[in-house]
Design a protein around this motif. Structure first.
Motif, PDB file in Angstrom:
ATOM      1  N   LYS A   1       0.916  -1.185   0.083  1.00  0.00           N
ATOM      2  CA  LYS A   1      -0.087  -0.133   0.066  1.00  0.00           C
ATOM      3  C   LYS A   1       0.946   1.110  -0.054  1.00  0.00           C
ATOM      4  O   LYS A   1       1.538   1.469   0.874  1.00  0.00           O
ATOM      5  CB  LYS A   1      -0.793  -0.060   1.308  1.00  0.00           C
ATOM      6  CG  LYS A   1      -2.062   0.964   1.245  1.00  0.00           C
ATOM      7  CD  LYS A   1      -2.861   0.898   2.323  1.00  0.00           C
ATOM      8  CE  LYS A   1      -3.922   1.954   2.404  1.00  0.00           C
ATOM      9  NZ  LYS A   1      -5.189   1.707   1.496  1.00  0.00           N
ATOM     10  N   GLU A   2       0.767   2.171  -0.935  1.00  0.00           N
ATOM     11  CA  GLU A   2       1.682   3.264  -1.050  1.00  0.00           C
ATOM     12  C   GLU A   2       3.015   2.993  -0.992  1.00  0.00           C
ATOM     13  O   GLU A   2       3.802   3.641  -0.184  1.00  0.00           O
ATOM     14  CB  GLU A   2       1.148   4.362  -0.281  1.00  0.00           C
ATOM     15  CG  GLU A   2      -0.352   4.803  -0.606  1.00  0.00           C
ATOM     16  CD  GLU A   2      -1.044   5.599   0.760  1.00  0.00           C
ATOM     17  OE1 GLU A   2      -0.477   5.760   1.743  1.00  0.00           O
ATOM     18  OE2 GLU A   2      -2.220   5.954   0.664  1.00  0.00           O
ATOM     19  N   GLY A   3       3.455   1.981  -1.496  1.00  0.00           N
ATOM     20  CA  GLY A   3       4.933   1.665  -1.647  1.00  0.00           C
ATOM     21  C   GLY A   3       5.660   0.820  -0.192  1.00  0.00           C
ATOM     22  O   GLY A   3       6.537   0.676  -0.319  1.00  0.00           O
ATOM     23  N   LYS A   4       4.594   0.494   0.894  1.00  0.00           N
ATOM     24  CA  LYS A   4       4.926   0.223   1.784  1.00  0.00           C
ATOM     25  C   LYS A   4       4.251  -1.400   1.996  1.00  0.00           C
ATOM     26  O   LYS A   4       3.260  -1.654   1.641  1.00  0.00           O
ATOM     27  CB  LYS A   4       4.645   0.905   3.065  1.00  0.00           C
ATOM     28  CG  LYS A   4       5.457   2.313   3.255  1.00  0.00           C
ATOM     29  CD  LYS A   4       5.065   2.775   4.564  1.00  0.00           C
ATOM     30  CE  LYS A   4       5.989   4.062   4.606  1.00  0.00           C
ATOM     31  NZ  LYS A   4       5.677   5.033   5.959  1.00  0.00           N
ATOM     32  N   ARG A   5       4.959  -2.395   2.503  1.00  0.00           N
ATOM     33  CA  ARG A   5       4.179  -3.413   3.037  1.00  0.00           C
ATOM     34  C   ARG A   5       3.533  -3.449   4.119  1.00  0.00           C
ATOM     35  O   ARG A   5       3.921  -2.955   5.356  1.00  0.00           O
ATOM     36  CB  ARG A   5       5.325  -4.634   3.166  1.00  0.00           C
ATOM     37  CG  ARG A   5       4.596  -6.009   3.120  1.00  0.00           C
ATOM     38  CD  ARG A   5       4.379  -6.521   1.651  1.00  0.00           C
ATOM     39  NE  ARG A   5       3.415  -7.522   1.434  1.00  0.00           N
ATOM     40  CZ  ARG A   5       3.078  -8.080   0.296  1.00  0.00           C
ATOM     41  NH1 ARG A   5       3.623  -7.612  -0.925  1.00  0.00           N
ATOM     42  NH2 ARG A   5       2.316  -9.004   0.116  1.00  0.00           N
ATOM     43  N   ILE A   6       2.295  -3.679   4.152  1.00  0.00           N
ATOM     44  CA  ILE A   6       1.332  -3.620   5.307  1.00  0.00           C
ATOM     45  C   ILE A   6       0.868  -5.144   5.837  1.00  0.00           C
ATOM     46  O   ILE A   6       0.913  -5.965   4.766  1.00  0.00           O
ATOM     47  CB  ILE A   6       0.003  -3.016   5.008  1.00  0.00           C
ATOM     48  CG1 ILE A   6       0.249  -1.727   4.449  1.00  0.00           C
ATOM     49  CG2 ILE A   6      -1.068  -3.033   6.262  1.00  0.00           C
ATOM     50  CD1 ILE A   6       1.119  -0.717   5.619  1.00  0.00           C
ATOM     51  N   ALA A   7       0.928  -5.405   7.008  1.00  0.00           N
ATOM     52  CA  ALA A   7       0.495  -6.700   7.499  1.00  0.00           C
ATOM     53  C   ALA A   7      -0.034  -6.816   8.576  1.00  0.00           C
ATOM     54  O   ALA A   7       0.150  -5.867   9.634  1.00  0.00           O
ATOM     55  CB  ALA A   7       1.766  -7.732   7.461  1.00  0.00           C
ATOM     56  N   TYR A   8      -1.161  -7.557   9.150  1.00  0.00           N
ATOM     57  CA  TYR A   8      -1.782  -7.449  10.381  1.00  0.00           C
ATOM     58  C   TYR A   8      -2.489  -8.805  10.618  1.00  0.00           C
ATOM     59  O   TYR A   8      -3.026  -9.579   9.341  1.00  0.00           O
ATOM     60  CB  TYR A   8      -2.651  -6.430  10.582  1.00  0.00           C
ATOM     61  CG  TYR A   8      -3.453  -6.165   9.538  1.00  0.00           C
ATOM     62  CD1 TYR A   8      -4.955  -6.518   9.756  1.00  0.00           C
ATOM     63  CD2 TYR A   8      -3.391  -5.346   8.471  1.00  0.00           C
ATOM     64  CE1 TYR A   8      -5.943  -6.079   8.618  1.00  0.00           C
ATOM     65  CE2 TYR A   8      -4.168  -4.929   7.527  1.00  0.00           C
ATOM     66  CZ  TYR A   8      -5.644  -5.601   7.670  1.00  0.00           C
ATOM     67  OH  TYR A   8      -6.488  -5.000   6.746  1.00  0.00           O
ATOM     68  N   ASP A   9      -3.099  -9.210  11.807  1.00  0.00           N
ATOM     69  CA  ASP A   9      -3.828  -9.981  12.179  1.00  0.00           C
ATOM     70  C   ASP A   9      -5.338  -9.853  11.786  1.00  0.00           C
ATOM     71  O   ASP A   9      -5.762  -8.790  12.251  1.00  0.00           O
ATOM     72  CB  ASP A   9      -3.663 -10.552  13.288  1.00  0.00           C
ATOM     73  CG  ASP A   9      -2.694 -11.603  13.806  1.00  0.00           C
ATOM     74  OD1 ASP A   9      -1.843 -11.851  12.949  1.00  0.00           O
ATOM     75  OD2 ASP A   9      -2.219 -11.393  15.104  1.00  0.00           O
ATOM     76  N   ILE A  10      -6.120 -10.374  10.870  1.00  0.00           N
ATOM     77  CA  ILE A  10      -7.486 -10.053  10.656  1.00  0.00           C
ATOM     78  C   ILE A  10      -8.513 -10.626  11.729  1.00  0.00           C
ATOM     79  O   ILE A  10      -9.139  -9.657  12.234  1.00  0.00           O
ATOM     80  CB  ILE A  10      -8.009 -10.688   9.363  1.00  0.00           C
ATOM     81  CG1 ILE A  10      -7.306 -10.030   8.096  1.00  0.00           C
ATOM     82  CG2 ILE A  10      -9.311 -10.375   9.130  1.00  0.00           C
ATOM     83  CD1 ILE A  10      -7.353 -10.712   6.778  1.00  0.00           C
ATOM     84  N   GLY A  11      -8.273 -11.651  12.211  1.00  0.00           N
ATOM     85  CA  GLY A  11      -9.151 -12.261  13.233  1.00  0.00           C
ATOM     86  C   GLY A  11      -8.903 -13.990  13.338  1.00  0.00           C
ATOM     87  O   GLY A  11      -7.626 -14.061  13.372  1.00  0.00           O
TER      88      GLY A  11
END
Length: 362
Positions: A173-183
């Motif tokens: 997203k916008e040149g950055k890697r985004i990561a997280y727990d959805i659930g």
């Protein structure tokens, strides 16, 4: 093609405590990016004694913990050496995740069992390990680490989704890697099948035969966690405090519960994916144990509709993706390039993380 092929044995032990995953990988760089093959794999299940020892490592005294660190490093070295010999493979180095015993990044603490020097001595190979500490020292979470592999090895996909005990996602997203727990993913499903005296619901056959519990679905979808902004992570504590009481209070049958949880999981994944799609057609790569549950995958595709194609790779990649990524992280460490992304961990800066050990000569 660049003929410099790194021949790496990646070792991974996850929180599920199933056992040690070993993936012998060939990794190389071409002008259009990094490439890989997974040449050979092996899973070594933990004995009940080893599982309990690792599970309770957090409660050990400092002296006993240090002893386990060495003993587990010795065991890893023995397993790696046996695998290399029986497979007759040429290995440049071993990249080991180890097994996490302590992880409190808010206190500046993370520890992966499996002494790198002992592992190197026993296996006779160079070792790269301890990939989390430097990021925590830089005020990061030391996790997740796999998104560097998503960026460099799986960039053909718009999203990388892992369905383990919990569901987590990574994307650009916008040149950055985004990561997280959805659930959630498999955690509630396994909890329900264990109550039925089963390890798991093969292919989601039971779940497919169930009916939707609308009131339960509404309660699940209204949980506060889903409204938190990313970066965010969740785990077993959330499951025990918020989800188990809802399961226990329900009067639905186990098959209806399985059916409802899969619908819930897929709805929450779809919400997140649709929020970040920015083109007419998107590809989503699914790995982790949930990728083997056909009803889960069918329901996910249904919720994502035609704008997103759900791609399930071969079983080797599903099972050994994490071991592969740690092999890649070892290559990046030896090249002196970034292997931990601050956009994902929240650290002050990207880093080149990992400690390097060589066999000691007596």
């Amino acid at each position: 093609m660049n003929t410099s092929i790194y021949k790496v044995l990646g070792l991974m032990s996850g929180t599920s405590l199933d056992g040690l995953d070993m993936a012998y990988c060939h990794i190389w760089e071409e002008t259009n990016g990094w490439k890989f093959t997974i040449e050979q794999t092996k899973e070594i299940p933990y004995s009940e004694e080893m599982r309990e020892y690792l599970k309770n490592a957090i409660y050990l005294s400092e002296e006993d913990h240090a002893q386990l660190h060495k003993e587990y490093g010795k065991w890893l070295g023995e397993q790696a050496k046996a695998f290399i010999e029986e497979s007759n493979i040429e290995v440049d180095f071993i990249a080991s995740h180890g097994h996490t015993s302590h992880h409190r990044p808010e206190d500046g603490v993370t520890f992966q069992l499996g002494d790198g020097q002992v592992l190197s001595n026993i296996s006779g190979k160079q070792v790269v390990c301890d990939f989390r500490t430097k990021d925590v020292d830089l005020s990061g979470q030391g996790a997740p680490l796999v998104p560097i592999g998503d960026r460099l090895l799986f960039h053909d996909y718009d999203f990388c989704l892992n369905l383990g005990g919990i569901s987590n996602i990574s994307f650009e997203k916008e040149g950055k890697r985004i990561a997280y727990d959805i659930g959630m993913a498999n955690m509630p499903l396994n909890y329900i099948t264990h109550k039925m005296g089963m390890d798991y619901d093969e292919n989601g056959k039971l779940a497919r035969s169930g009916k939707l519990d609308e009131p339960l679905l509404k309660k699940l979808n209204s949980l506060d966690y889903y409204r938190l902004p990313y970066p965010k992570s969740t785990g077993y504590e959330w499951f025990t405090s918020k989800i188990i009481p809802l399961i226990e209070a329900s009067e639905s049958s186990e098959t209806d519960l399985l059916h409802t949880f899969i619908h819930h999981n897929c709805e929450q994944i779809a919400v997140q994916v649709h929020e970040h799609t920015n083109q007419p057609k998107n590809k989503l790569l699914v790995t982790g144990g949930g990728a083997l549950n056909q009803f889960f995958i069918d329901t996910l595709q249904e919720k994502l509709e035609s704008t997103v194609e759900v791609v399930v790779p071969n079983k080797t990649l599903i099972a050994y993706k994490e071991a592969l990524v740690f092999a890649l992280m070892g290559v990046l460490r030896l090249k002196g390039t970034t292997n931990v992304l601050s956009s994902v961990t929240g650290a002050r800066e990207d880093s080149c993380s990992g400690e390097v050990f060589f066999p000691e000569t007596s």
